[in-house]
Design a protein around this motif. Structure first.
Motif, PDB file in Angstrom:
ATOM      1  N   ARG A 285       0.835  -1.206   0.000  1.00  0.00           N
ATOM      2  CA  ARG A 285       0.000   0.000   0.000  1.00  0.00           C
ATOM      3  C   ARG A 285       0.871   1.258   0.000  1.00  0.00           C
ATOM      4  O   ARG A 285       0.632   2.189  -0.766  1.00  0.00           O
ATOM      5  CB  ARG A 285      -0.946  -0.018   1.201  1.00  0.00           C
ATOM      6  CG  ARG A 285      -1.909   1.150   1.227  1.00  0.00           C
ATOM      7  CD  ARG A 285      -2.993   1.055   2.313  1.00  0.00           C
ATOM      8  NE  ARG A 285      -2.555   0.522   3.585  1.00  0.00           N
ATOM      9  CZ  ARG A 285      -2.894  -0.688   4.063  1.00  0.00           C
ATOM     10  NH1 ARG A 285      -3.680  -1.483   3.383  1.00  0.00           N
ATOM     11  NH2 ARG A 285      -2.457  -1.089   5.239  1.00  0.00           N
ATOM     12  N   LEU A 286       1.922   1.282   0.837  1.00  0.00           N
ATOM     13  CA  LEU A 286       2.787   2.457   0.869  1.00  0.00           C
ATOM     14  C   LEU A 286       3.586   2.585  -0.422  1.00  0.00           C
ATOM     15  O   LEU A 286       3.716   3.682  -0.971  1.00  0.00           O
ATOM     16  CB  LEU A 286       3.715   2.429   2.090  1.00  0.00           C
ATOM     17  CG  LEU A 286       4.617   3.643   2.277  1.00  0.00           C
ATOM     18  CD1 LEU A 286       3.819   4.952   2.270  1.00  0.00           C
ATOM     19  CD2 LEU A 286       5.423   3.515   3.559  1.00  0.00           C
ATOM     20  N   ALA A 287       4.100   1.486  -0.959  1.00  0.00           N
ATOM     21  CA  ALA A 287       4.837   1.545  -2.228  1.00  0.00           C
ATOM     22  C   ALA A 287       3.939   2.066  -3.344  1.00  0.00           C
ATOM     23  O   ALA A 287       4.358   2.893  -4.161  1.00  0.00           O
ATOM     24  CB  ALA A 287       5.391   0.161  -2.591  1.00  0.00           C
ATOM     25  N   THR A 288       2.698   1.623  -3.364  1.00  0.00           N
ATOM     26  CA  THR A 288       1.741   2.082  -4.381  1.00  0.00           C
ATOM     27  C   THR A 288       1.490   3.574  -4.239  1.00  0.00           C
ATOM     28  O   THR A 288       1.457   4.317  -5.234  1.00  0.00           O
ATOM     29  CB  THR A 288       0.422   1.284  -4.259  1.00  0.00           C
ATOM     30  OG1 THR A 288       0.709  -0.111  -4.463  1.00  0.00           O
ATOM     31  CG2 THR A 288      -0.603   1.757  -5.286  1.00  0.00           C
ATOM     32  N   SER A 289       1.356   4.040  -3.016  1.00  0.00           N
ATOM     33  CA  SER A 289       1.163   5.471  -2.771  1.00  0.00           C
ATOM     34  C   SER A 289       2.379   6.284  -3.190  1.00  0.00           C
ATOM     35  O   SER A 289       2.259   7.364  -3.784  1.00  0.00           O
ATOM     36  CB  SER A 289       0.876   5.736  -1.289  1.00  0.00           C
ATOM     37  OG  SER A 289      -0.330   5.131  -0.888  1.00  0.00           O
ATOM     38  N   ILE A 290       3.566   5.761  -2.909  1.00  0.00           N
ATOM     39  CA  ILE A 290       4.813   6.436  -3.297  1.00  0.00           C
ATOM     40  C   ILE A 290       4.878   6.574  -4.817  1.00  0.00           C
ATOM     41  O   ILE A 290       5.265   7.615  -5.342  1.00  0.00           O
ATOM     42  CB  ILE A 290       6.040   5.677  -2.743  1.00  0.00           C
ATOM     43  CG1 ILE A 290       6.103   5.831  -1.224  1.00  0.00           C
ATOM     44  CG2 ILE A 290       7.329   6.169  -3.407  1.00  0.00           C
ATOM     45  CD1 ILE A 290       7.110   4.912  -0.537  1.00  0.00           C
ATOM     46  N   GLU A 291       4.483   5.543  -5.516  1.00  0.00           N
ATOM     47  CA  GLU A 291       4.525   5.567  -6.980  1.00  0.00           C
ATOM     48  C   GLU A 291       3.611   6.629  -7.579  1.00  0.00           C
ATOM     49  O   GLU A 291       3.839   7.087  -8.690  1.00  0.00           O
ATOM     50  CB  GLU A 291       4.175   4.190  -7.569  1.00  0.00           C
ATOM     51  CG  GLU A 291       5.304   3.202  -7.405  1.00  0.00           C
ATOM     52  CD  GLU A 291       6.600   3.680  -8.018  1.00  0.00           C
ATOM     53  OE1 GLU A 291       6.627   4.025  -9.217  1.00  0.00           O
ATOM     54  OE2 GLU A 291       7.604   3.750  -7.278  1.00  0.00           O
ATOM     55  N   LYS A 292       2.592   7.025  -6.865  1.00  0.00           N
ATOM     56  CA  LYS A 292       1.649   8.020  -7.373  1.00  0.00           C
ATOM     57  C   LYS A 292       2.147   9.456  -7.161  1.00  0.00           C
ATOM     58  O   LYS A 292       1.566  10.393  -7.699  1.00  0.00           O
ATOM     59  CB  LYS A 292       0.285   7.838  -6.701  1.00  0.00           C
ATOM     60  CG  LYS A 292      -0.393   6.548  -7.117  1.00  0.00           C
ATOM     61  CD  LYS A 292      -1.697   6.349  -6.382  1.00  0.00           C
ATOM     62  CE  LYS A 292      -2.323   5.018  -6.794  1.00  0.00           C
ATOM     63  NZ  LYS A 292      -3.551   4.741  -6.040  1.00  0.00           N
TER      64      LYS A 292
END
Length: 96
Positions: free
Chosen positions: A86-93
């Motif tokens: 979830r955090l990696a996905t948020s970082i990618e955005k």
């Protein structure tokens, strides 16, 4: 508490996250970033810090001038969980 992910679930999730890697002997996912300047790297780190605080899940990271290394792991269970993805996905955005 978040769900601990299997190796297949980790591989599937990372297939959707460009540049993130998992090394099977480590309970973490990692990515390296490079920016045009120290200020841009630091600005990005500030954005990640706000996300991490909001999600109550904080990265291990290091910064050297314009380079940033981020490592995500759920230390409480010594594994990769949905929190890390979830955090990696948020970082990618985040804009770079």
């Amino acid at each position: 508490m978040s769900d601990i992910l299997s190796r297949d679930e980790i591989d599937d999730a990372l297939g959707k996250l460009e540049g993130w890697h998992h090394f099977p002997d480590e309970p973490s996912i990692k990515k390296s970033f490079e920016f045009k300047s120290f200020v841009r790297a630091f600005g990005f780190m500030s954005q990640v810090a706000l996300l991490a605080e909001k999600q109550n899940h904080h990265p291990d990271w290091s910064n050297s001038y314009n380079k940033l290394q981020i490592s995500l792991s759920s230390h409480d269970v010594n594994a990769i969980t949905t929190r890390d993805i979830r955090l990696a996905t948020s970082i990618e955005k985040l804009p770079r």
